[in-house]
Write a protein that holds these residues in place. Structure first.
Motif, short mmCIF file in Angstrom:
data_model
loop_
_atom_site.label_atom_id
_atom_site.label_comp_id
_atom_site.label_asym_id
_atom_site.label_seq_id
_atom_site.Cartn_x
_atom_site.Cartn_y
_atom_site.Cartn_z
N LEU A 128 48.49 -2.27 -77.75
CA LEU A 128 47.15 -2.06 -77.23
C LEU A 128 46.16 -2.99 -77.91
CD1 LEU A 128 45.22 -0.28 -75.49
CD2 LEU A 128 44.93 1.14 -77.52
N LEU A 129 45.33 -3.65 -77.11
CA LEU A 129 44.27 -4.48 -77.65
C LEU A 129 42.96 -3.68 -77.67
CD1 LEU A 129 43.30 -7.22 -78.71
CD2 LEU A 129 42.87 -7.89 -76.34
N LEU A 130 42.57 -3.19 -76.52
CA LEU A 130 41.39 -2.34 -76.49
C LEU A 130 41.38 -1.48 -75.23
CD1 LEU A 130 39.31 -3.82 -74.33
CD2 LEU A 130 38.78 -5.26 -76.25
N ARG A 131 40.54 -0.43 -75.28
CA ARG A 131 40.41 0.48 -74.16
C ARG A 131 38.93 0.66 -73.87
NH1 ARG A 131 42.74 5.91 -77.05
NH2 ARG A 131 42.47 6.75 -74.96
N HIS A 132 38.58 0.82 -72.61
CA HIS A 132 37.17 0.76 -72.24
C HIS A 132 36.39 1.94 -72.81
CE1 HIS A 132 37.57 3.81 -68.99
NE2 HIS A 132 36.27 3.89 -69.08
N ILE A 133 37.03 3.09 -73.00
CA ILE A 133 36.27 4.24 -73.47
C ILE A 133 35.87 4.08 -74.93
CG2 ILE A 133 37.29 5.80 -71.80
CD1 ILE A 133 39.07 6.88 -74.02
N SER A 134 36.53 3.17 -75.65
CA SER A 134 36.20 2.98 -77.06
C SER A 134 34.98 2.10 -77.25
CB SER A 134 37.39 2.37 -77.81
OG SER A 134 38.50 3.23 -77.74
N ARG A 135 34.74 1.26 -76.26
CA ARG A 135 33.59 0.35 -76.32
C ARG A 135 33.56 -0.43 -77.64
NH1 ARG A 135 29.60 0.22 -73.02
NH2 ARG A 135 29.64 1.46 -71.13
N GLU A 136 34.68 -0.92 -78.05
CA GLU A 136 34.75 -1.62 -79.32
C GLU A 136 35.16 -3.07 -79.11
OE1 GLU A 136 37.73 0.53 -81.51
OE2 GLU A 136 39.10 0.48 -79.82
N SER A 137 35.01 -3.86 -80.16
CA SER A 137 35.45 -5.24 -80.14
C SER A 137 36.64 -5.35 -81.08
CB SER A 137 34.32 -6.17 -80.59
OG SER A 137 34.79 -7.49 -80.72
N TYR B 283 40.69 -3.92 -60.25
CA TYR B 283 41.52 -2.75 -59.98
C TYR B 283 41.07 -2.08 -58.69
CZ TYR B 283 37.58 0.05 -61.67
OH TYR B 283 36.35 0.63 -61.83
N SER B 284 41.97 -1.32 -58.14
CA SER B 284 41.63 -0.47 -57.01
C SER B 284 42.14 0.93 -57.32
CB SER B 284 42.22 -1.00 -55.70
OG SER B 284 43.63 -1.01 -55.77
N TYR B 285 41.23 1.85 -57.27
CA TYR B 285 41.57 3.26 -57.54
C TYR B 285 40.41 4.10 -57.06
CZ TYR B 285 42.67 7.56 -59.99
OH TYR B 285 42.94 8.87 -60.30
N SER B 286 40.67 5.14 -56.34
CA SER B 286 39.61 5.92 -55.73
C SER B 286 38.94 6.89 -56.69
CB SER B 286 40.16 6.71 -54.53
OG SER B 286 41.24 7.51 -54.95
N GLY B 287 39.60 7.20 -57.78
CA GLY B 287 39.04 8.16 -58.73
C GLY B 287 38.36 7.48 -59.90
N SER B 288 38.34 8.17 -61.02
CA SER B 288 37.71 7.66 -62.23
C SER B 288 38.79 7.17 -63.18
CB SER B 288 36.88 8.76 -62.89
OG SER B 288 36.23 8.26 -64.04
N PRO B 289 38.90 5.87 -63.36
CA PRO B 289 40.03 5.36 -64.15
C PRO B 289 39.70 5.13 -65.62
CG PRO B 289 38.92 3.53 -63.13
CD PRO B 289 38.12 4.78 -62.79
N GLU B 290 40.75 5.03 -66.38
CA GLU B 290 40.63 4.48 -67.74
C GLU B 290 41.30 3.12 -67.72
OE1 GLU B 290 41.31 8.63 -70.15
OE2 GLU B 290 41.62 6.74 -71.24
N LEU B 291 40.66 2.14 -68.31
CA LEU B 291 41.19 0.78 -68.31
C LEU B 291 41.53 0.34 -69.72
CD1 LEU B 291 41.44 -0.95 -65.67
CD2 LEU B 291 39.78 0.91 -65.48
#
Lengths: 112, 116
Positions: free
Chosen positions: B46-55, B25-33
């Protein structure tokens, strides 16, 4: 909970005709989005509503596309007149604060 | 402007093999992926989101800010993993009343096929 409902599932029209798509979001979701997904590409945002107001329509081709969400619930997306390049799947999604987006099944539009 | 790149259009592996779907990705700020998945004849979900840190379903993804990547990994692929996978980015820190809150920018997608 019931999901995001969209209709129709499929639509075939000739170029220069008009078409409308309908979306009913998940109950209580304030934010509603319309995405366009052309074959082989990822979804691209067309317009975003917060309740009944437009938050972002920067990617909406306003000369032919229009959308409304008059009562802050259901939404319609219209194309008039359609072009061949409008052939795509039109996805509706809804969300709320800090929740992931929930997508509908989409409407597959074919313009001949 | 934000951009998400998935360099592989198609990815084929055999059942039981490890799989990695790449996302940059390219983004100058703080992203959510996020990773979204679309199984055949089903809606995008939705499969997963990085802030959840889950499997989820054996899949994991780690946000690497140095490499601006969010690759999706699974050590042992299953046939039921065959699907279209999309990486998506959202600008973090937006409030409900903020501009473009929740707006997702998607990559082009990777079709994963797991052979028996």
């Amino acid at each position: 909970e019931a999901g995001v409902a969209q209709s129709p599932r499929y639509k075939i029209i000739e170029k220069r005709q008009s078409v409308a798509f309908w979306c009913n979001p998940i109950s209580g979701h304030a934010t509603l989005y319309w995405y366009q997904q052309i074959l082989g590409q990822g979804p691209k945002l067309l317009i975003q509503f917060q309740n009944n107001g437009v938050v972002d329509d920067s990617q909406l081709p306003k000369d032919r596309f229009s959308a409304e969400r008059l009562k802050g619930v259901d939404s319609t997306l219209k194309i008039q007149p359609a072009k061949l390049e409008d052939s795509a799947v039109y996805l509706c999604a809804s969300g709320s604060n800090n929740s992931p987006l929930h997508f509908g099944n989409g409407t597959r539009l074919t313009v001949t | 402007a934000q951009r998400v790149t998935q360099p592989e259009k198609l990815l084929s592996v055999f059942k039981g093999a490890p799989v990695e779907l790449k996302c940059n990705y390219s983004y100058s700020g703080s992203p959510e992926l996020f990773w979204y998945v679309q199984y055949s004849r089903q809606r995008l979900q939705l499969l997963l989101r990085h802030i959840s840190r889950e499997s989820i379903k054996g899949f994991t993804a780690d946000l690497n800010k140095g490499e601006t990547s969010f690759h999706l990994k699974k050590p042992f692929a299953q046939e039921e993993d065959s699907a279209m996978y999309y990486c998506a980015l959202k600008r973090a820190g937006q409030n409900a009343g903020g501009t473009s809150y929740g707006k997702l920018t998607f990559g082009q997608g990777t079709i994963l096929t797991v052979h028996p």
